[in-house]
Motif scaffolding. Sequence first.
Motif, PDB file in Angstrom:
ATOM      1  N   UNK A  64      -1.281   0.841  -1.164  1.00 42.44           N
ATOM      2  CA  UNK A  64      -1.284   1.970  -0.211  1.00 42.44           C
ATOM      3  C   UNK A  64      -2.244   3.095  -0.567  1.00 42.44           C
ATOM      4  N   UNK A  65      -2.718   3.172  -1.789  1.00 42.16           N
ATOM      5  CA  UNK A  65      -3.702   4.189  -2.166  1.00 42.16           C
ATOM      6  C   UNK A  65      -5.135   3.712  -1.933  1.00 42.16           C
ATOM      7  N   UNK A  66      -5.282   2.599  -1.236  1.00 39.72           N
ATOM      8  CA  UNK A  66      -6.597   2.022  -0.927  1.00 39.72           C
ATOM      9  C   UNK A  66      -7.373   1.667  -2.186  1.00 39.72           C
ATOM     10  N   UNK A  67      -6.660   1.188  -3.195  1.00 38.53           N
ATOM     11  CA  UNK A  67      -7.305   0.714  -4.421  1.00 38.53           C
ATOM     12  C   UNK A  67      -6.821  -0.700  -4.735  1.00 38.53           C
ATOM     13  N   UNK A  68      -7.643  -1.414  -5.490  1.00 40.66           N
ATOM     14  CA  UNK A  68      -7.316  -2.760  -5.931  1.00 40.66           C
ATOM     15  C   UNK A  68      -7.264  -2.749  -7.451  1.00 40.66           C
ATOM     16  N   UNK A  69      -6.186  -3.294  -8.026  1.00 41.04           N
ATOM     17  CA  UNK A  69      -6.064  -3.379  -9.475  1.00 41.04           C
ATOM     18  C   UNK A  69      -6.801  -4.620  -9.952  1.00 41.04           C
ATOM     19  N   UNK A  83     -11.344   0.967  -1.909  1.00 42.55           N
ATOM     20  CA  UNK A  83     -11.958   0.335  -0.751  1.00 42.55           C
ATOM     21  C   UNK A  83     -11.649   1.232   0.451  1.00 42.55           C
ATOM     22  N   UNK A  84     -12.311   1.067   1.581  1.00 42.00           N
ATOM     23  CA  UNK A  84     -11.960   1.865   2.764  1.00 42.00           C
ATOM     24  C   UNK A  84     -10.480   1.707   3.127  1.00 42.00           C
ATOM     25  N   UNK A 114      -3.261  -3.190   2.325  1.00 37.26           N
ATOM     26  CA  UNK A 114      -2.340  -4.296   2.556  1.00 37.26           C
ATOM     27  C   UNK A 114      -2.997  -5.658   2.644  1.00 37.26           C
ATOM     28  N   UNK A 115      -4.334  -5.715   2.688  1.00 38.67           N
ATOM     29  CA  UNK A 115      -5.030  -6.996   2.822  1.00 38.67           C
ATOM     30  C   UNK A 115      -5.429  -7.552   1.456  1.00 38.67           C
ATOM     31  N   UNK A 116      -5.557  -8.868   1.410  1.00 36.13           N
ATOM     32  CA  UNK A 116      -6.054  -9.515   0.194  1.00 36.13           C
ATOM     33  C   UNK A 116      -7.573  -9.470   0.178  1.00 36.13           C
ATOM     34  N   UNK A 117      -8.139  -9.247  -0.992  1.00 35.26           N
ATOM     35  CA  UNK A 117      -9.593  -9.160  -1.138  1.00 35.26           C
ATOM     36  C   UNK A 117     -10.021 -10.005  -2.327  1.00 35.26           C
ATOM     37  N   UNK A 118     -11.316 -10.278  -2.373  1.00 39.83           N
ATOM     38  CA  UNK A 118     -11.901 -11.000  -3.502  1.00 39.83           C
ATOM     39  C   UNK A 118     -12.885 -10.069  -4.203  1.00 39.83           C
ATOM     40  N   UNK A 119     -12.942 -10.164  -5.509  1.00 42.08           N
ATOM     41  CA  UNK A 119     -13.839  -9.307  -6.292  1.00 42.08           C
ATOM     42  C   UNK A 119     -14.706 -10.167  -7.190  1.00 42.08           C
ATOM     43  N   UNK A 120     -15.931  -9.728  -7.370  1.00 37.45           N
ATOM     44  CA  UNK A 120     -16.858 -10.378  -8.293  1.00 37.45           C
ATOM     45  C   UNK A 120     -17.264  -9.359  -9.351  1.00 37.45           C
ATOM     46  N   UNK A 121     -16.937  -9.686 -10.604  1.00 34.99           N
ATOM     47  CA  UNK A 121     -17.277  -8.817 -11.728  1.00 34.99           C
ATOM     48  C   UNK A 121     -18.616  -9.241 -12.307  1.00 34.99           C
TER      49      UNK A 121
END
Length: 495
Positions: free
Chosen positions: A318-323, A331-332, A337-344
């Motif tokens: 809910x804070x518009x962040x991904x751990x 993120x915007x 609430x949506x699932x996202x993919x990250x590339x490090x």
Amino acid sequence: MDQYGYIRTAHRVYEKSIRQIEKETGHDRKTIRKVLQGEHSKYARRAFQPYPVLGRYLGLIDGWLEADREVDAGQRHTARRVYHRLVNEEGFKGGESTVRQYVRVAKMRLGVHKVKAFIPLEPDCGKEAEVDWGCASAIIAGEELRLKFLCMRSKYSGKHFIRFYPCERQQAFFDGHIHAFFFLGGVFPTLIYDNLTAAVEKVLKGKGRIEQEAFRKFHAYYSFDPRFCNVASAHEKGGVEGLVGFARRNYMVPVPRAESLEELNERMLKECAAYGNHRIAGREGTVNELFEAERSHLIALPDRPFSNTVSVEGKVNPYATVLLDKNRYSVPTRYVGLKVQAEFGVDRTDIFQNGTRIASHRRVFGNNKWQLDPHHYLELLQRRPGAFASARPIREWRKGWPDTLERLLAKFVEKQGETAGTRDFISVLMLYRDHAAADVHAAAELALGSGVGSSAAVRHLLMHSHPEPEIERLKGWPATTPPDLSVYGQLGGAL
């Protein structure tokens, strides 16, 4: 030596008898005859050194040292420990130096302590390089940090490469290799390491190693063979061990200062290039001249560098962040609430939703650190302007704001009131998404000078002095030429 010369001169030159010399010097006749028979010799060391005080303890000491064969090297008797045991347990009254002298000889005789000896080696041209990590302090953007630096050094020429990282993680380890290979123009057939965890999962008996899976893929991609030192045998890659200290003393004194890690690494690259003019003691030619002979032996670089990224998945809270990797990236707000993919990558973190990149951040290391892009929260703040002053991303952004924006915000609030003025000021902040910061600052300064207090005025001034990027690009297009109507007549004739 004076008595030796006197005896020989008195007998050979002045022809004095041995009896007469005996009376004059007080030396025994046997001593005088020995002097007359040969050259002067120093006192000879005794074949056996007696230990009158320590003698009855020698067997006990030998027993203690023999038993040390069965215990760990770090828990064996030192000469001092032997001395204290003799004093405390056996009532020994002699000196510690006597014990030390005997223990040194006894350890060599019993083979308990083996002195390390090394064989001078002549490395093959272009065959091997050594790799290791070092650690040093640097001041980056005014903050003192403890950084790691990766070193790679040719065993033959001494050509080396150094690059700084915030940590020793595997991605940094690979990235250092990739930059080193590019700097050197190729890959050494064999790279020598200690048993660092970025490469080795488990150390087996002898030379056996279970390598990390990612490291196996990495060295297979670049076609080099890794070789690992024996445990606790750093001298087996002594060249790069020496480079770590050399780099600290010569490249990092005084403590280096830079605005960014990239700037520091650019400076270090110049230092590595300049070292090419150095001459190593005992070698003919400069480092660069020796390295030229190595170039033809290096393995060619692949067409594309190794893909040094790690993909993970997460969910927007809910804070518009991904751990991600124990740290939070924004993120915007519409993606909550949506699932996202990250590339490090080693220095960037890109976040995707259904294949579309929605955020990109500088990567941070550690735990529970926040990377917040204030632009991700502007739409939500327009709906909730009361949270503007205490919003964490805005507070971080305001630390670097020019005074112009603070004055503009005060002007908007004065003319429109707290809520409406703040909401309208957020519209000005949105202009940073599509325009250069310097242009927005200039437009805001003009608006203040004109006495206006609305975002519409700032936008008008910005568009008037700096047109939209799309319009600006159209100016470069060639002018449209009128059509040649005679072509239609030719077409009719053909029909």
